[in-house]
Design a protein around this motif. Sequence first.
Motif, PDB file in Angstrom:
ATOM      1  N   ALA A  62      -3.578 -17.072  32.167  1.00  0.00           N
ATOM      2  CA  ALA A  62      -4.693 -15.826  32.520  1.00  0.00           C
ATOM      3  C   ALA A  62      -6.104 -16.442  32.180  1.00  0.00           C
ATOM      4  O   ALA A  62      -6.997 -16.066  32.732  1.00  0.00           O
ATOM      5  CB  ALA A  62      -4.268 -14.506  31.389  1.00  0.00           C
ATOM      6  N   ARG A  66      -8.700 -16.631  35.207  1.00  0.00           N
ATOM      7  CA  ARG A  66     -10.092 -15.860  35.087  1.00  0.00           C
ATOM      8  C   ARG A  66     -11.160 -17.258  35.083  1.00  0.00           C
ATOM      9  O   ARG A  66     -12.189 -16.677  35.861  1.00  0.00           O
ATOM     10  CB  ARG A  66     -10.245 -15.106  33.680  1.00  0.00           C
ATOM     11  CG  ARG A  66      -9.549 -14.074  33.397  1.00  0.00           C
ATOM     12  CD  ARG A  66      -9.800 -12.980  32.508  1.00  0.00           C
ATOM     13  NE  ARG A  66      -9.374 -13.732  30.993  1.00  0.00           N
ATOM     14  CZ  ARG A  66      -8.100 -13.573  30.827  1.00  0.00           C
ATOM     15  NH1 ARG A  66      -7.323 -12.780  31.308  1.00  0.00           N
ATOM     16  NH2 ARG A  66      -7.494 -14.145  29.561  1.00  0.00           N
ATOM     17  N   TRP A  69     -11.175 -17.581  38.947  1.00  0.00           N
ATOM     18  CA  TRP A  69     -11.836 -16.616  39.640  1.00  0.00           C
ATOM     19  C   TRP A  69     -13.592 -16.419  39.522  1.00  0.00           C
ATOM     20  O   TRP A  69     -14.264 -16.060  40.409  1.00  0.00           O
ATOM     21  CB  TRP A  69     -11.366 -15.028  39.073  1.00  0.00           C
ATOM     22  CG  TRP A  69     -11.735 -14.024  39.815  1.00  0.00           C
ATOM     23  CD1 TRP A  69     -12.621 -13.003  39.570  1.00  0.00           C
ATOM     24  CD2 TRP A  69     -11.489 -13.657  41.162  1.00  0.00           C
ATOM     25  NE1 TRP A  69     -12.881 -11.947  40.359  1.00  0.00           N
ATOM     26  CE2 TRP A  69     -11.866 -12.280  41.341  1.00  0.00           C
ATOM     27  CE3 TRP A  69     -10.442 -14.026  42.060  1.00  0.00           C
ATOM     28  CZ2 TRP A  69     -11.730 -11.626  42.448  1.00  0.00           C
ATOM     29  CZ3 TRP A  69     -10.316 -13.434  43.278  1.00  0.00           C
ATOM     30  CH2 TRP A  69     -10.819 -12.144  43.567  1.00  0.00           C
ATOM     31  N   ALA A  88      -4.305  -4.723  43.665  1.00  0.00           N
ATOM     32  CA  ALA A  88      -5.097  -5.104  42.810  1.00  0.00           C
ATOM     33  C   ALA A  88      -4.276  -5.111  41.079  1.00  0.00           C
ATOM     34  O   ALA A  88      -4.378  -6.048  40.514  1.00  0.00           O
ATOM     35  CB  ALA A  88      -6.233  -4.354  42.392  1.00  0.00           C
ATOM     36  N   LYS A  92      -3.545  -8.371  39.082  1.00  0.00           N
ATOM     37  CA  LYS A  92      -3.917  -8.458  37.645  1.00  0.00           C
ATOM     38  C   LYS A  92      -2.639  -8.651  36.753  1.00  0.00           C
ATOM     39  O   LYS A  92      -2.549  -9.547  35.804  1.00  0.00           O
ATOM     40  CB  LYS A  92      -4.328  -7.042  37.110  1.00  0.00           C
ATOM     41  CG  LYS A  92      -4.875  -7.144  35.755  1.00  0.00           C
ATOM     42  CD  LYS A  92      -5.627  -5.738  35.259  1.00  0.00           C
ATOM     43  CE  LYS A  92      -5.905  -5.863  33.758  1.00  0.00           C
ATOM     44  NZ  LYS A  92      -6.577  -4.683  33.531  1.00  0.00           N
ATOM     45  N   GLU A  93      -1.405  -8.149  37.020  1.00  0.00           N
ATOM     46  CA  GLU A  93      -0.097  -8.484  36.349  1.00  0.00           C
ATOM     47  C   GLU A  93       0.183 -10.029  36.410  1.00  0.00           C
ATOM     48  O   GLU A  93       0.702 -10.617  35.685  1.00  0.00           O
ATOM     49  CB  GLU A  93       0.864  -7.699  37.306  1.00  0.00           C
ATOM     50  CG  GLU A  93       2.098  -7.933  36.313  1.00  0.00           C
ATOM     51  CD  GLU A  93       3.289  -6.872  36.875  1.00  0.00           C
ATOM     52  OE1 GLU A  93       4.495  -7.524  36.982  1.00  0.00           O
ATOM     53  OE2 GLU A  93       2.846  -5.982  37.605  1.00  0.00           O
ATOM     54  N   THR A  95      -2.218 -12.494  37.289  1.00  0.00           N
ATOM     55  CA  THR A  95      -3.209 -13.443  37.043  1.00  0.00           C
ATOM     56  C   THR A  95      -3.848 -13.039  35.808  1.00  0.00           C
ATOM     57  O   THR A  95      -4.571 -13.833  35.116  1.00  0.00           O
ATOM     58  CB  THR A  95      -4.274 -13.524  38.114  1.00  0.00           C
ATOM     59  OG1 THR A  95      -4.749 -12.421  38.490  1.00  0.00           O
ATOM     60  CG2 THR A  95      -3.636 -13.986  39.498  1.00  0.00           C
ATOM     61  N   GLY A  96      -3.809 -11.778  35.428  1.00  0.00           N
ATOM     62  CA  GLY A  96      -4.634 -11.131  34.437  1.00  0.00           C
ATOM     63  C   GLY A  96      -6.204 -10.975  34.752  1.00  0.00           C
ATOM     64  O   GLY A  96      -6.900 -10.465  34.056  1.00  0.00           O
ATOM     65  N   ILE A  97      -6.388 -10.896  36.016  1.00  0.00           N
ATOM     66  CA  ILE A  97      -7.690 -10.886  36.740  1.00  0.00           C
ATOM     67  C   ILE A  97      -7.837  -9.610  37.020  1.00  0.00           C
ATOM     68  O   ILE A  97      -6.969  -8.933  38.096  1.00  0.00           O
ATOM     69  CB  ILE A  97      -8.001 -11.827  37.857  1.00  0.00           C
ATOM     70  CG1 ILE A  97      -7.769 -13.133  37.368  1.00  0.00           C
ATOM     71  CG2 ILE A  97      -9.352 -11.313  38.555  1.00  0.00           C
ATOM     72  CD1 ILE A  97      -7.938 -14.252  38.793  1.00  0.00           C
ATOM     73  N   ASP A  98      -8.794  -8.621  36.559  1.00  0.00           N
ATOM     74  CA  ASP A  98      -9.149  -7.374  37.080  1.00  0.00           C
ATOM     75  C   ASP A  98     -10.401  -7.383  38.205  1.00  0.00           C
ATOM     76  O   ASP A  98     -11.425  -7.763  37.850  1.00  0.00           O
ATOM     77  CB  ASP A  98      -9.545  -6.516  35.815  1.00  0.00           C
ATOM     78  CG  ASP A  98      -9.923  -5.072  36.356  1.00  0.00           C
ATOM     79  OD1 ASP A  98      -9.706  -4.691  37.508  1.00  0.00           O
ATOM     80  OD2 ASP A  98      -9.932  -4.035  35.353  1.00  0.00           O
TER      81      ASP A  98
END
Length: 102
Positions: A62, A66, A69, A88, A92-93, A95-98
């Motif tokens: 993650a 991030r 990204w 989205a 997020k699940e 990659t951890g990216i919101d």
Amino acid sequence: MFNKPTDWTFEQWFNCRARRLLNEIDDCPLEYVYLSDMTDEEKAAHPEAETTGGYLKERTMADNARKWWEGLSADDRNVILSLPNFDAAIFKEITGIDVSNG
């Protein structure tokens, strides 16, 4: 894609820019941090860095995603966001990216 059927072929996926961008996510769990780049907290936690010149910092996937990204241009982010069925929450699940945070 994103847990839904798509009409994309494997060849379309294989040749798309989004796949190439996603493959750029660093998967190395370690990063060497040089003494000159260390925070005061890192120096306190790793006194051996005075001798070795730095330390190995553990990273999660993650963290790596991030960092990837944050380094993408707006155009490259839009390539990812334009994937068929982009979701989205699933992104997020994985990659951890919101993506709602810019």
